[in-house]
Each structure stands twice: as C-alpha cells, then as structure tokens.
Design a protein around this motif. Structure first.
Motif, mmCIF file in Angstrom:
data_model
loop_
_atom_site.group_PDB
_atom_site.id
_atom_site.type_symbol
_atom_site.label_atom_id
_atom_site.label_comp_id
_atom_site.label_asym_id
_atom_site.label_seq_id
_atom_site.Cartn_x
_atom_site.Cartn_y
_atom_site.Cartn_z
ATOM 1 N N GLY A 1 -4.867 -0.902 4.741
ATOM 2 C CA GLY A 1 -3.633 -0.716 3.986
ATOM 3 C C GLY A 1 -3.067 -2.018 3.460
ATOM 4 N N TYR B 1 -2.573 -2.496 -0.641
ATOM 5 C CA TYR B 1 -1.264 -2.733 -1.285
ATOM 6 C C TYR B 1 -1.265 -4.067 -2.026
ATOM 7 N N LEU C 1 2.222 2.307 2.007
ATOM 8 C CA LEU C 1 1.557 1.367 1.095
ATOM 9 C C LEU C 1 2.458 1.001 -0.082
#
Length: 392
Positions: free
Chosen positions: A107, A111, A375
C-alpha cells in the motif's frame, strides 16, 4: 495546486488499488526485491523525471524537478514483504509461497507511485524539487535505508516525510507525534557452553539448560529493576534452542532475542546489565558463553517543526476522507526511516487502515489485511503536506 492534486488523485484511485493488489500478489523478501524494483522503475520510464535504479541495492530514486526554485523534499515508501504464508481470504492472495505483504508496504508503494505521477503532472507549479524514495528491505536489519543514504539518495535533500498504514487504527484517522515516536532496536544471540553428560549422573556434568534458564529469568530484572519506570524498555528472548534427548544433559544451548528502547541512554544501560548478568552466570554455574550483541535501527525522532507542518497541513486541507488528525503515543516497534531522520529533519506519521468488516489482525499476522480506502487517504494527506511545505 493542492486542489488539482486532490482531483487527480480521485481520478487515479482505482489504478492505485490495482497497483497495490498486483504488488500484494507478487511479494519479495528483503534484499531480494529485484522484480518489484523493476516494476517500480518501469512505471516511471516514460515520465518527465530523473530515475536512478539499484540505489543501495534495489532502491529506486525518482527526482521531480519543479518549475520554480526552492527547497528539495523527499518522500519515502518501502516495498519488501515478509517470510509469512498468507492466510487472508482475498482474491489477490500472494502467489509467492511463504512470502506475503503482511505490513502494508504494498500500500505504501502504490499510494506513492500514484502521488508521484500526480506531482509530475503539476511539477511546473512546484517551488522546489521532490525526491521519491522507493526503498527495499525495511523489515530486515541492517535495512535498506542505510545503503540508500550511503549511495546518495539524500544528497541535496532538505527534509523528508514518510507514512505507515496501520491496520489497528481507524480508517479516516491520521496520527502524528513530534520527538521520539518509535523505539530503537538491539539484537542478541548467546551460546551458553556447559559440559554434557548422562541424565542419571548430573553431578558429572554441567547443565547448560539449567544455567540458561536462570539467565532467562534474570534478564527480565533488567527492565523491572534497572530501568527507570518512566523510561521504556523491553527484553525479549524469542528463541531458546535446547532440544535434545530426554536423558542427555545438553552441553550447550543458544538463546536469541531483541531489545527495544526509546533512548540511547537506556539502550546503553540494558546492554551493560545484560553483559553483567552473563558474567555472573558464568561464575555461578561454571559455564562459558559466546555473545553477539548488536544495535540496528535507532530511535525514530520526528522533527518538531516538520511534525507541526504535517498536522497543520492535513487539518488545513480539510480532506473529506480524513475524520480526525490525532497526536499518538510513542510505539515500541522499530522502523529504519529513523536513519533518514538522523540525516535531515522530517516527520513520519501514520494513516489508519482498519478493515470495515470482519476481524482485525495486527501487522506481521498471516491474516493481515487493510482497508484499501486508506490508500487514497495516505496519498491526499501527503499531497497536503507537500503543498504546505512549498507554500511555506
């Protein structure tokens, strides 16, 4: 600029989730992340940025040059997995047996990749430069940060920021803390050498298991009797290797574990007392010992000014998905982002990622999972920090 970034991130949200799921399916262990590194580098191949690969190992450093003069800020995300067999019931389950993303690094990477893409698209408005640090090997000492720093990833960087997704914190919350935020860590391995023999004649032997057992108990008095109750310290013996036959007195055993502290002074005290107990044990039980005692990740200390900037920026941005911006207590876990903060002022903060339904599992659990809405929250929170940074 911030409004443009937030709009772009909304438009890219589904791609962010797709990237995270791909990375989740293809985890790689610390110092073995060759394919993940290649995947990240490929993402930036046709973009208007400078890309360095194999930085300090498998690290990828991306430099976004702004259209206006100013400072240089670095943003970091780690991308290694863990030696855990995944038990989470998700359609994008790990395809690498015995390896999974059980800490949210997939994650982090997803992002930051999408945020970097959005920043590239508005780079002419940036009053300075942005360095994107895609770091391998956070989970395993000595960690990937040291090698990347030695390979120049912070050259010319004025400040640095990082985020960690937290499965036990409510989605929609952002947690920050100035000063000491995460503990430093030390590692030890002790081999206690006695004299083996037959279980029927213990007087002719020197039982290493008995001596080691006394050490296990005595070591806990370091925290309870030698450390100020207002200071933080843990001594954990995670492995006691004394397996043998039921009627044989073992001639040696090995103990292994770690120490967590929140200051260099306490770290030194624990080491001194640890070695003092071992020396006394050798005299009391007439044994010898071999000791490996090493310090790895230091205490993570957030800069006061940069942390104030984080809380101010996120509150000021009024991001709909963020419900609360909270000061958090220090954590006993360790993190090699601490090495960056020893070089340049910065701040490391948390974004809640608690799943909406079902049981919630801690980091490093085989059923670990996150709420994927975290995210976009992480991306928008960091976008707000970047915008405020250049505005100031």
């Amino acid at each position: 600029m911030l409004n443009q970034l937030l709009q772009k991130l909304d438009e890219k949200k589904e791609r962010m989730i797709e990237i995270r799921r791909y990375l989740h399916q293809h985890p790689e262990l610390s110092f073995e992340e060759e394919k993940t590194s290649q995947y990240i580098a490929e993402f930036y191949k046709d973009k208007d940025v400078k890309v360095r690969t194999n930085v300090g190992g498998y690290g990828v450093v991306v430099t976004i040059e702004g259209g206006l003069p100013g400072k240089t800020v670095a943003l970091r995300a780690d991308f290694d997995g863990l030696p855990i067999t995944e038990e989470a019931d998700v359609p994008f389950k790990s395809q690498n047996p015995g390896v999974m993303h059980a800490c949210g690094h997939d994650g982090h990477t997803a992002y930051l990749m999408i945020l970097a893409e959005a920043l590239i698209e508005v780079k002419d408005q940036l009053k300075g430069n942005i360095v994107i640090l895609h770091q391998p090997a956070e989970e395993t000492p000595p960690g990937g940060a040291i090698a990347m720093i030695e390979d120049g990833c912070l050259d010319g960087v004025d400040n640095v920021f990082g985020i960690h997704l937290m499965s036990l914190a409510n989605t929609g919350e952002v947690h920050y803390r100035a000063g000491e935020m995460q503990a430093g860590r030390s590692y030890f391995k002790v081999k206690i050498q006695g004299i083996g023999g037959h279980g029927s004649a213990p007087h002719t032997s020197n039982d290493s298991i008995v001596a080691a057992s006394h050490f296990v108990v005595a070591a806990q008095t370091i925290v309870s009797r030698r450390i100020n109750p207002f200071d933080m310290a843990t001594v954990t013996i995670g492995s006691f290797d004394g397996k043998g036959s039921f009627n044989i007195i073992k001639d040696s055993v090995e103990l292994e574990g770690d120490v967590r502290t929140m200051s260099n002074e306490v770290r030194a005290t624990v080491e001194t007392e640890f070695k003092r107990i071992l020396a006394g044990l050798a005299q009391e039980f007439d044994i010898t010992y071999d000791l490996i005692y090493s310090h790895d990740y230091p205490v993570l200390v957030n800069d006061e000014e940069m942390t104030e900037l984080v809380s101010k920026a996120i509150n000021k941005a009024d991001i709909p998905e963020i419900k609360a911006v909270l000061e958090t207590p220090p954590a006993s876990a360790s993190e090699d982002f601490a090495y960056y903060l020893q070089k340049v002022p910065g701040s490391f903060f948390y974004v809640g990622a608690k799943p909406e339904d079902g049981p919630v599992y801690p980091h490093h659990h085989p059923k670990f999972t996150i709420n994927e809405n975290s995210l976009i929250i992480a991306a928008k929170a960091m976008a707000a920090v970047v915008a405020e940074y250049f505005e100031q």
